[in-house]
Design a protein around this motif. Structure first.
Motif, mmCIF file in Angstrom:
data_model
loop_
_atom_site.group_PDB
_atom_site.id
_atom_site.type_symbol
_atom_site.label_atom_id
_atom_site.label_comp_id
_atom_site.label_asym_id
_atom_site.label_seq_id
_atom_site.Cartn_x
_atom_site.Cartn_y
_atom_site.Cartn_z
ATOM 1 N N HIS A 22 0.698 -0.998 -0.451
ATOM 2 C CA HIS A 22 0.121 0.308 -0.143
ATOM 3 C C HIS A 22 1.116 1.068 -0.320
ATOM 4 N N TYR A 23 1.535 1.336 0.302
ATOM 5 C CA TYR A 23 3.218 2.611 0.715
ATOM 6 C C TYR A 23 4.213 1.569 0.054
ATOM 7 N N PRO A 24 4.502 1.672 -0.776
ATOM 8 C CA PRO A 24 5.473 1.162 -1.736
ATOM 9 C C PRO A 24 7.274 1.803 -1.797
ATOM 10 N N TYR A 25 6.832 3.414 -0.936
ATOM 11 C CA TYR A 25 7.745 4.241 -0.576
ATOM 12 C C TYR A 25 8.964 3.659 -0.110
ATOM 13 N N PHE A 26 7.611 3.023 1.105
ATOM 14 C CA PHE A 26 8.707 2.645 2.894
ATOM 15 C C PHE A 26 9.058 1.049 2.695
ATOM 16 N N GLN A 27 10.510 1.012 2.710
ATOM 17 C CA GLN A 27 11.258 0.005 2.436
ATOM 18 C C GLN A 27 12.288 -0.234 3.790
ATOM 19 N N GLY A 28 11.982 0.827 4.765
ATOM 20 C CA GLY A 28 12.376 0.343 6.099
ATOM 21 C C GLY A 28 11.950 -1.319 6.646
ATOM 22 N N ASN A 29 12.287 -1.345 8.462
ATOM 23 C CA ASN A 29 12.316 -2.177 9.546
ATOM 24 C C ASN A 29 11.268 -1.993 10.146
ATOM 25 N N TRP A 30 10.924 -2.719 11.188
ATOM 26 C CA TRP A 30 10.153 -1.532 12.356
ATOM 27 C C TRP A 30 10.888 -0.840 13.416
ATOM 28 N N ASP A 161 -5.440 11.015 -6.726
ATOM 29 C CA ASP A 161 -5.319 10.372 -8.299
ATOM 30 C C ASP A 161 -4.967 8.313 -8.623
ATOM 31 N N ASP A 162 -5.895 7.842 -8.681
ATOM 32 C CA ASP A 162 -6.686 6.436 -8.314
ATOM 33 C C ASP A 162 -5.540 5.677 -7.626
ATOM 34 N N ASN A 163 -6.704 6.104 -6.665
ATOM 35 C CA ASN A 163 -6.527 5.680 -5.002
ATOM 36 C C ASN A 163 -5.291 5.677 -4.830
ATOM 37 N N LYS A 164 -4.338 6.702 -4.902
ATOM 38 C CA LYS A 164 -3.093 7.422 -4.908
ATOM 39 C C LYS A 164 -3.192 8.569 -3.627
ATOM 40 N N LYS A 165 -2.696 8.600 -3.188
ATOM 41 C CA LYS A 165 -2.770 9.660 -1.561
ATOM 42 C C LYS A 165 -0.684 10.195 -1.501
ATOM 43 N N SER A 181 -6.645 15.635 -13.178
ATOM 44 C CA SER A 181 -7.276 14.672 -14.144
ATOM 45 C C SER A 181 -8.640 15.246 -14.096
ATOM 46 N N PRO A 182 -10.394 14.530 -14.517
ATOM 47 C CA PRO A 182 -10.985 14.898 -14.446
ATOM 48 C C PRO A 182 -10.967 13.784 -13.007
ATOM 49 N N GLU A 183 -10.888 12.440 -12.677
ATOM 50 C CA GLU A 183 -10.774 11.510 -11.109
ATOM 51 C C GLU A 183 -10.044 12.366 -9.742
ATOM 52 N N THR A 184 -9.420 13.458 -9.969
ATOM 53 C CA THR A 184 -8.826 13.803 -8.806
ATOM 54 C C THR A 184 -9.695 14.676 -7.500
ATOM 55 N N LYS A 185 -9.053 14.154 -6.700
ATOM 56 C CA LYS A 185 -9.456 14.394 -5.567
ATOM 57 C C LYS A 185 -8.624 15.058 -4.648
ATOM 58 N N ILE A 186 -9.220 15.719 -3.456
ATOM 59 C CA ILE A 186 -7.993 16.399 -2.794
ATOM 60 C C ILE A 186 -8.785 16.014 -1.229
ATOM 61 N N SER A 187 -7.847 15.394 -0.210
ATOM 62 C CA SER A 187 -8.333 15.072 1.310
ATOM 63 C C SER A 187 -7.490 16.063 2.025
ATOM 64 N N VAL A 188 -8.583 17.216 2.617
ATOM 65 C CA VAL A 188 -7.808 18.064 3.573
ATOM 66 C C VAL A 188 -8.385 17.592 4.831
ATOM 67 N N GLU A 189 -7.170 17.893 5.956
ATOM 68 C CA GLU A 189 -7.268 16.889 7.605
ATOM 69 C C GLU A 189 -6.655 17.480 8.392
ATOM 70 N N SER A 190 -6.809 17.655 9.423
ATOM 71 C CA SER A 190 -6.689 18.753 10.536
ATOM 72 C C SER A 190 -7.207 18.517 11.625
ATOM 73 N N PRO A 191 -5.502 18.719 12.930
ATOM 74 C CA PRO A 191 -6.728 18.013 14.383
ATOM 75 C C PRO A 191 -7.822 18.884 14.652
ATOM 76 N N PHE A 192 -7.926 20.083 14.040
ATOM 77 C CA PHE A 192 -8.687 20.903 14.782
ATOM 78 C C PHE A 192 -10.132 21.366 13.776
ATOM 79 N N TYR A 193 -10.371 20.438 12.218
ATOM 80 C CA TYR A 193 -11.332 21.190 11.412
ATOM 81 C C TYR A 193 -11.453 19.659 11.371
#
Length: 302
Positions: A22-30, A161-165, A181-193
Motif C-alpha cells: 500500500h505504501y511502496p515508498y517505505f522500505q525500512g524495518n520496524w 488520483d487512482d487511489n494514490k494519496k 484529471s477528471p478523477e482528481t480528489k483532494i483530502s484535507v485533514e486537520s486536528p482542529f477541523y
C-alpha cells in the motif's frame, strides 16, 4: 520447527510486506517505522478488517526487535487476517509444514508475478493519467464560519488520483494541484477541523475555495494549551467536559527519544497550570468519540 516467538517475528515481517504493497515508498524495518507509518497501518487494518489496534499496542508488540511474550490471540488473528490468512491457527499450520522451503519459493514466484503485473498496471495508469491531465488548480482553505485562511501548520492536504494519496504543500492557506484529471480528489485533514474529501471543481476558474467545519472542542483544547489562563479551577472544569473518560494521549518526544503516554487524569493535570513546555507542544492529531468528546490526541513536543 519454529517456536511461537519465531512465528510471531515471521508474522511481523508479513505485516511489513503487506504494508509496503500500500505504501511502496517505505522500505525500512520496524525500527524505522515512524508515527505516520503507524497511523497509516492502523487506518489500513481498520478499513480492511473493520478492527482497531491502538498505537500503544504497536509500540509494545511490533516496534521491538525481539518479543519474549506472545500477544493475545485475538490480536494475532487480526494481523494474520490483514496478511491474507484466516487467523493465527492457519498461519502457524502453514509455516510449520515440513515443505516450508518449497512454499517460500512458490510465494517468491507469486510475488514476482504480482510485481510484474503491478508494474504493467502502473505504466498503464501513468500513460492514461498523462493523457487526462488538465490545467493546475489552486485550493484556498478557509474556516467555514470566519472565512479566514487556516494556518498552514494546522492542515494537511493530499491529492488522490487512482487511489494514490500524495501530500500537497500548503502555503499561505493555499494548496496548488499541478496536474488535475477528471478523477482528481483532494483530502484535507486537520486536528482542529473535520476531515473533508472532495473532487477538484471541473471549471475554467483557476482558484477554488474549500470551507472547513471547525471542531469546537479541539480548538478549545488548542486555546487552553496556548493561553495564560490563571483560573485553574475553571480550566479543570472545562477540560472535564471536552475530554472523554477513556482519553489516550501520545506525546512524541524530540530528538527521536520515543513517546510518552497519558490518560485523562494525567493529561488534565499537565494542562491545569500553563507552562512554557505546554505552549511549545504541537497538536498533530485529534479523534473524537460518538459523543463528540476528545478521545485520542497525538502531540509533538518541541
Amino acid at each position: 520447527m519454529m517456536n511461537e516467538p519465531q512465528l510471531f517475528q515471521l508474522l511481523k515481517n508479513e505485516v511489513l510486506l503487506n504494508y509496503q504493497k500500500h505504501y511502496p515508498y517505505f522500505q525500512g524495518n520496524w525500527k524505522q517505522f515512524s508515527s505516520q507509518d503507524i497511523q497509516n497501518l492502523i487506518d489500513l487494518i481498520d478499513e480492511e478488517q473493520k478492527q482497531r489496534i491502538s498505537e500503544k499496542w504497536i509500540y509494545t508488540h511490533l516496534k521491538p526487535e525481539t518479543n519474549e511474550k506472545l500477544p493475545r490471540k485475538d490480536m494475532l488473528d487480526i494481523l494474520c487476517q490483514f496478511c491474507g490468512f484466516s487467523g493465527w491457527d492457519e498461519f502457524v499450520f502453514i509455516n510449520r509444514k515440513e515443505d516450508l522451503p518449497l512454499q517460500n519459493n512458490k510465494k517468491k514466484q507469486n510475488y514476482f508475478w504480482i510485481i510484474g503485473i503491478g508494474l504493467m498496471l502502473i505504466l498503464f495508469i501513468f500513460y492514461w493519467t498523462k493523457k487526462m491531465k488538465t490545467d493546475s488548480k489552486t485550493i484556498e482553505i478557509q474556516d467555514e464560519f470566519t472565512q479566514e485562511k487556516i494556518a498552514d501548520e494546522d492542515v494537511k492536504v493530499y491529492q488522490i488520483d487512482d487511489n494514490k494519496k500524495v501530500p500537497v504543500k500548503v502555503e499561505d492557506g493555499k494548496a496548488t494541484i499541478d496536474s488535475v484529471s477528471p478523477e482528481t480528489k483532494i483530502s484535507v485533514e486537520s486536528p482542529f477541523y473535520k476531515k473533508r474529501e472532495v473532487e477538484v471543481a471541473k471549471s475554467n476558474t483557476e482558484n477554488q475555495i474549500l470551507l472547513m467545519q471547525p471542531d469546537d472542542y479541539a480548538l478549545m483544547l488548542k486555546a487552553f494549551m496556548q493561553s495564560d489562563i490563571k483560573d485553574w479551577q475553571t480550566r479543570k472544569e472545562q477540560l472535564q467536559k471536552i475530554l472523554a473518560d477513556d482519553l489516550e494521549v501520545i506525546v512524541m518526544l524530540p530528538n527521536n527519544l520515543g513517546a510518552e503516554y497519558y490518560n485523562k487524569k494525567e493529561f488534565s493535570e499537565k494542562l491545569v497550570i500553563p507552562t512554557s513546555t505546554i505552549k511549545k507542544m504541537q497538536i498533530l492529531e485529534i479523534k473524537n468519540n460518538s459523543e463528540g468528546k476528545i478521545q485520542f490526541i497525538r502531540i509533538k513536543q518541541e
